[in-house]
Design a protein around this motif. Sequence first.
Motif, PDB file in Angstrom:
ATOM      1  N   LYS A  83      55.803  46.542  36.703  1.00  0.00           N
ATOM      2  CA  LYS A  83      55.256  45.175  36.571  1.00  0.00           C
ATOM      3  C   LYS A  83      56.024  44.102  37.450  1.00  0.00           C
ATOM      4  CE  LYS A  83      52.770  41.599  33.880  1.00  0.00           C
ATOM      5  NZ  LYS A  83      52.286  41.190  32.618  1.00  0.00           N
ATOM      6  N   GLY A  84      55.644  43.482  38.470  1.00  0.00           N
ATOM      7  CA  GLY A  84      56.276  42.462  38.837  1.00  0.00           C
ATOM      8  C   GLY A  84      55.787  41.128  38.255  1.00  0.00           C
ATOM      9  N   THR A  85      56.245  40.021  39.006  1.00  0.00           N
ATOM     10  CA  THR A  85      55.827  38.757  38.587  1.00  0.00           C
ATOM     11  C   THR A  85      54.542  38.280  39.132  1.00  0.00           C
ATOM     12  OG1 THR A  85      58.309  38.096  38.512  1.00  0.00           O
ATOM     13  CG2 THR A  85      56.778  36.246  38.430  1.00  0.00           C
ATOM     14  N   PRO A  86      53.530  37.974  38.285  1.00  0.00           N
ATOM     15  CA  PRO A  86      52.218  37.562  38.829  1.00  0.00           C
ATOM     16  C   PRO A  86      52.529  36.294  39.294  1.00  0.00           C
ATOM     17  CG  PRO A  86      52.073  38.152  36.283  1.00  0.00           C
ATOM     18  CD  PRO A  86      53.498  38.224  36.880  1.00  0.00           C
ATOM     19  N   PRO A  87      51.522  36.001  40.286  1.00  0.00           N
ATOM     20  CA  PRO A  87      51.269  34.562  40.995  1.00  0.00           C
ATOM     21  C   PRO A  87      51.358  33.409  39.925  1.00  0.00           C
ATOM     22  CG  PRO A  87      50.010  36.079  42.178  1.00  0.00           C
ATOM     23  CD  PRO A  87      50.235  36.651  40.867  1.00  0.00           C
ATOM     24  N   ALA A  88      52.113  32.136  40.210  1.00  0.00           N
ATOM     25  CA  ALA A  88      52.024  31.344  39.178  1.00  0.00           C
ATOM     26  C   ALA A  88      50.640  30.734  38.970  1.00  0.00           C
ATOM     27  CB  ALA A  88      53.081  30.231  39.487  1.00  0.00           C
ATOM     28  N   ASP A  89      49.953  30.640  40.022  1.00  0.00           N
ATOM     29  CA  ASP A  89      48.424  29.855  40.071  1.00  0.00           C
ATOM     30  C   ASP A  89      47.466  30.810  39.725  1.00  0.00           C
ATOM     31  OD1 ASP A  89      48.637  31.279  42.470  1.00  0.00           O
ATOM     32  OD2 ASP A  89      48.326  29.807  43.686  1.00  0.00           O
ATOM     33  N   ARG A  90      47.752  32.100  39.198  1.00  0.00           N
ATOM     34  CA  ARG A  90      46.836  33.066  39.074  1.00  0.00           C
ATOM     35  C   ARG A  90      45.635  32.612  38.144  1.00  0.00           C
ATOM     36  NH1 ARG A  90      51.143  34.089  36.083  1.00  0.00           N
ATOM     37  NH2 ARG A  90      50.774  34.391  33.871  1.00  0.00           N
ATOM     38  N   GLU A  91      45.782  32.008  37.213  1.00  0.00           N
ATOM     39  CA  GLU A  91      44.581  31.570  36.148  1.00  0.00           C
ATOM     40  C   GLU A  91      43.634  30.426  37.081  1.00  0.00           C
ATOM     41  OE1 GLU A  91      43.663  32.379  33.378  1.00  0.00           O
ATOM     42  OE2 GLU A  91      45.406  33.805  32.956  1.00  0.00           O
ATOM     43  N   GLU A  92      44.036  29.742  38.182  1.00  0.00           N
ATOM     44  CA  GLU A  92      43.028  29.219  38.974  1.00  0.00           C
ATOM     45  C   GLU A  92      42.138  29.702  39.797  1.00  0.00           C
ATOM     46  OE1 GLU A  92      45.135  26.291  41.512  1.00  0.00           O
ATOM     47  OE2 GLU A  92      47.127  26.086  40.006  1.00  0.00           O
ATOM     48  N   PHE A  93      42.472  30.990  39.982  1.00  0.00           N
ATOM     49  CA  PHE A  93      41.704  31.937  40.871  1.00  0.00           C
ATOM     50  C   PHE A  93      40.794  33.097  39.914  1.00  0.00           C
ATOM     51  CE2 PHE A  93      44.910  30.341  43.470  1.00  0.00           C
ATOM     52  CZ  PHE A  93      44.426  29.859  44.634  1.00  0.00           C
ATOM     53  N   ARG A  94      41.203  33.094  38.777  1.00  0.00           N
ATOM     54  CA  ARG A  94      40.677  34.282  37.913  1.00  0.00           C
ATOM     55  C   ARG A  94      39.153  34.368  37.787  1.00  0.00           C
ATOM     56  NH1 ARG A  94      42.899  35.409  31.901  1.00  0.00           N
ATOM     57  NH2 ARG A  94      41.911  37.018  31.435  1.00  0.00           N
ATOM     58  N   ASN A  95      38.527  33.332  37.851  1.00  0.00           N
ATOM     59  CA  ASN A  95      36.920  33.598  37.797  1.00  0.00           C
ATOM     60  C   ASN A  95      36.272  33.070  39.027  1.00  0.00           C
ATOM     61  OD1 ASN A  95      37.216  34.359  35.037  1.00  0.00           O
ATOM     62  ND2 ASN A  95      37.762  32.060  34.421  1.00  0.00           N
ATOM     63  N   GLU A  96      36.915  32.874  40.046  1.00  0.00           N
ATOM     64  CA  GLU A  96      36.452  32.645  41.377  1.00  0.00           C
ATOM     65  C   GLU A  96      35.851  33.895  41.990  1.00  0.00           C
ATOM     66  OE1 GLU A  96      37.780  30.766  45.541  1.00  0.00           O
ATOM     67  OE2 GLU A  96      39.169  30.344  44.040  1.00  0.00           O
ATOM     68  N   THR A  97      34.640  33.689  42.672  1.00  0.00           N
ATOM     69  CA  THR A  97      33.815  34.848  43.362  1.00  0.00           C
ATOM     70  C   THR A  97      34.201  34.763  44.932  1.00  0.00           C
ATOM     71  OG1 THR A  97      32.154  33.710  43.209  1.00  0.00           O
ATOM     72  CG2 THR A  97      32.282  34.941  41.490  1.00  0.00           C
ATOM     73  N   GLY A  98      33.934  35.938  45.512  1.00  0.00           N
ATOM     74  CA  GLY A  98      33.908  35.608  47.157  1.00  0.00           C
ATOM     75  C   GLY A  98      35.399  35.539  47.425  1.00  0.00           C
ATOM     76  N   LYS A  99      36.244  36.270  46.850  1.00  0.00           N
ATOM     77  CA  LYS A  99      37.723  36.239  47.226  1.00  0.00           C
ATOM     78  C   LYS A  99      38.246  37.026  48.298  1.00  0.00           C
ATOM     79  CE  LYS A  99      39.632  36.651  42.863  1.00  0.00           C
ATOM     80  NZ  LYS A  99      40.429  36.508  41.844  1.00  0.00           N
ATOM     81  N   LEU A 100      37.573  38.071  48.599  1.00  0.00           N
ATOM     82  CA  LEU A 100      37.659  38.794  49.805  1.00  0.00           C
ATOM     83  C   LEU A 100      37.497  38.116  51.077  1.00  0.00           C
ATOM     84  CD1 LEU A 100      38.530  41.912  50.874  1.00  0.00           C
ATOM     85  CD2 LEU A 100      35.770  42.082  51.127  1.00  0.00           C
ATOM     86  N   GLU A 101      36.573  37.308  51.041  1.00  0.00           N
ATOM     87  CA  GLU A 101      36.215  36.832  52.497  1.00  0.00           C
ATOM     88  C   GLU A 101      37.413  35.434  52.525  1.00  0.00           C
ATOM     89  OE1 GLU A 101      33.018  39.208  51.418  1.00  0.00           O
ATOM     90  OE2 GLU A 101      33.805  37.502  50.158  1.00  0.00           O
ATOM     91  N   LYS A 102      37.701  34.828  51.327  1.00  0.00           N
ATOM     92  CA  LYS A 102      38.537  33.595  51.489  1.00  0.00           C
ATOM     93  C   LYS A 102      39.846  33.822  51.671  1.00  0.00           C
ATOM     94  CE  LYS A 102      35.172  31.149  48.480  1.00  0.00           C
ATOM     95  NZ  LYS A 102      35.201  30.612  47.143  1.00  0.00           N
TER      96      LYS A 102
END
Length: 112
Positions: A83-102
């Motif tokens: 396990k490495g260090t996860p991104p600091a802003d990971r919680e901001e993106f946790r429930n977002e949808t359509g992330k593949l395209e964005k």
Amino acid sequence: MAYVVTDACIKCKFMDCVEVCPVDCFYEGENMLVIHPDECIDCGVCEPECPPEAIKADTESGLEKWMSLNAEYAKKWPNITQKGTPPADREEFRNETGKLEKYFSDKPGQGS
């Protein structure tokens, strides 16, 4: 059967799954992980470890594009075994949808 990582991992990359995988079948991209389908032994221990629930059994319907993406990038990206260090802003993106395209990046991660 194997498990696949979906777009819920993009920009979250918690990496808890990596620590429990007995066969080290995870590969790291710049902003997500993938599972090598030929290396996954279908044990399922990674699935409950993923906070954003990005890991799914490949028997679920509608995952064809994710099976292809995991297979393609597992051949290109470095293996990750710790396990490495996860991104600091990971919680901001946790429930977002359509992330593949964005947000998807085909760039490799650091691996371990």
